[in-house]
Scaffold this active site. Structure first.
Site, short mmCIF file in Angstrom:
data_model
loop_
_atom_site.label_atom_id
_atom_site.label_comp_id
_atom_site.label_asym_id
_atom_site.label_seq_id
_atom_site.Cartn_x
_atom_site.Cartn_y
_atom_site.Cartn_z
N GLY A 215 0.84 -1.19 0.00
CA GLY A 215 0.00 0.00 0.00
C GLY A 215 0.87 1.24 0.00
CG HIS A 216 0.99 3.55 -3.15
ND1 HIS A 216 2.16 3.58 -3.85
CD2 HIS A 216 0.18 2.70 -3.81
CE1 HIS A 216 2.06 2.80 -4.90
NE2 HIS A 216 0.86 2.24 -4.91
CG MET A 217 3.28 4.91 3.90
SD MET A 217 2.33 4.69 5.43
CE MET A 217 0.93 3.79 4.87
CB ALA A 233 3.63 7.74 -5.13
#
Lengths: 379, 379
Positions: A215-217, A233
């Site tokens: 998952g991307h922060m 990203a």
């Protein structure tokens, strides 16, 4: 012409050139430190100590003036936008008339020097770039561990857990409203981050055959206006193991909510990060337990937090903070986002971070605004 | 006297005073930055960027000379002892004859200025104090999270776990051989550390009714020569929950072994810290699990590491590193200390730290010396 006049002229030119020399040296040091500050967060964080050390001739009597002046120049040049309550500007009551005169004289002299020396040191960065770290980190660094600066976010890396401590973004509406003409290709694999040693970084193999996905922060969807920022990203430092069901529903809606707020208010600052919450085993017996994945023992957080700081473009009232805590498991996708609202002090306690530099928290502890219901309709 | 001569004299005095002014300003900035460096580890860590920004007139052509010179002055003034392999001194091959002349001229000028300005800025610290951070941290910072400087050790604090990431000491034989005349009273309770916010700090109540006692990362027994330094080791930031049986036997013997080495070799640098090791649950399924104590959720580490870097006072060969990892449970008190010897790369991997700044590791990866058997006889 008598000898006395010549000696007096020599003395005057000597003294004035001495002062000009010191000012030129000081000015160039200031400018170079500022250009280093653009990319180096540690130098940025030490700026007060450094600038007060550069005070002219090192005399403590001028320290007050200089720190007031540099403070002013920082807030003026480096902190754009509505910085009321956060500006480091000078307090008029603490500066005497003589100090004001000295201040005016030095500002004028420095302007002249700045004009004169433009040809000497042309490596000064343009105004926009100077804002980079200062613009993103307007509300301070929550922690100082292993900080990396990217084009669109600043990140503190937890080398023990191989994920970020926190990621701070400044989401602006300009970027959300436009879209890069080039096709935005989602890369097949996450990109290795060369700034982080391979021994402290996750890789694709760690994610294989696990219950979690990456998952991307900092969400790449916030940066569709620029394909370079979009791809950034996807770097591994920005990736964290997340439950697939959470990522596709609640987390996605929370990210959409951030974008909505950015469109509504012009810009929002967002801190995102993992949390490791203790569980009760027996009475008075608590423990922290989390999975680690693969050869690199990448930690799987038990929860995630997201803190949104919004400020109105047209209304310079104090910014308002909202904190959300989401568990890293499958969560019913129809749940109201408001049920994840959380006290920012709890997030600080369990994440070991300090938001808004601690001091100004009293001004910011206003009641949070409930998220609009529109995020449910977007689903 | 003709007008031309007067004008020429004015010009000469102007130019020379301009240069002197710049040099004075630069010198005082250098000195103030250095005095800030004594107590501020972040400024110390940024010293390269800051010093290169202070390079005279900011011209990049002088950068090489200046960085070489400042590098030299750092290694000369701030890094005492046998610093072969770690000195940041200049490489003679990279400096031209003209640079040498410039270097000599500037050194002489700065000496003169230093003499002249002694009366202007008298807040310069004596030589011994300048060594403080640089002397303790000779082998670099393993991490940059929330660093605090004490009289006898430097500590990186883990605000999430309420214990230190690592503690670095420089144990010297002078302090081990003498003893403070005043009585060294062991305090009844550990001392609260005002540098750390109360929300991120442990307190005595957290330790009540638990299976663990407080253990010191930097041992107070190393500082019996000075009651102030002795008491500083009782601050809460230096305390970590440890198994009582481990503390009284194996850990105590390991600390004794450090003191023996310091007496034998003159001085040793010691890094001590907690580790959180993953356990295997099922095949390909590992997890980290550790207890937390009390209201402040103080983490109980699963293991501790101690890295000892020794250098011989009379023999300037490369320093030798030894790493020990001890589990935080009761360990048979008669076990050989050598059975806890561990690869430093494993400690780095699980603690997320980097020792000796990474680069120089190749030079240091010599076979470790086995601990002497004398530590068994001391029991």
């Amino acid at each position: 012409m008598s000898t006395y006049v010549a000696v007096a002229l020599c003395a005057i030119s000597g003294v004035s050139c001495f002062i000009i020399g010191a000012l030129v040296q000081q000015h160039l040091s200031f400018r170079k430190i500022k250009s280093v500050m653009v990319t180096d967060p540690y130098v940025y964080q030490c700026r007060r100590q450094i600038f007060s050390s550069l005070a002219m001739f090192g005399r403590s009597s001028e320290k007050l003036t200089t720190s007031a002046e540099t403070g002013h120049s920082i807030s003026g040049e480096l902190e754009p936008g509505n910085s009321r309550g956060f500006s480091e500007g000078q307090d008029p009551g603490s500066v005497s008339t003589f100090d004001h005169f000295v201040l005016w004289g030095r500002t004028t002299a420095q302007k002249a020097i700045s004009y004169m020396t433009l040809s000497v040191a042309q490596n000064g960065h343009p105004q926009e770039k100077l804002e980079h770290v200062a613009g993103i980190m307007k509300y301070g660094f929550p922690g100082m561990d292993d900080i990396h600066v990217y084009k669109n976010f600043v990140l503190s890396y937890d080398r023990r857990n191989r994920i970020a401590h926190w990621v701070c973004e400044h989401v602006r509406d300009e970027c959300l409203m436009s879209r890069d003409q080039r096709t935005l290709n989602k890369p097949n694999a996450y990109i290795a981050d060369t700034a982080i040693p391979a021994t402290f970084s996750a890789n694709m193999r760690d994610f294989k055959n696990t219950d979690w996905v990456g998952g991307h922060m900092a969400s790449p969807q916030n940066y569709k206006c620029d394909s370079v920022k979009f791809l950034e990203a996807y770097k591994f430092s920005n990736i964290v193991p997340i439950n697939r069901g959470l990522k596709n529903h609640i987390w996605f809606r929370l990210e959409n909510y951030v974008r909505e707020m950015a469109l509504e208010y012009g810009s929002v600052h967002v801190y995102t990060g993992p949390m490791f919450m203790p569980q009760r085993i027996t009475f008075r017996n608590w423990s922290v337990r989390y999975h680690v994945m693969g050869m690199n023992t990448v930690a799987v957080p038990t929860h995630f937090f997201k803190i949104i700081i919004r400020e109105d473009r047209f209304n310079s009232e104090l910014p308002i903070m909202e904190g959300y805590v989401v568990p890293n498991t499958y969560v019913d996708k129809d749940m109201d986002l408001r049920s994840f609202l959380s006290d920012i002090r709890d997030i600080e306690h369990f994440a070991g971070l300090k938001f808004c530099d601690g001091q100004q928290r009293d001004q910011l502890d206003l009641p949070v605004r409930a998220p609009s219901m529109s995020d449910l309709q977007n689903d």
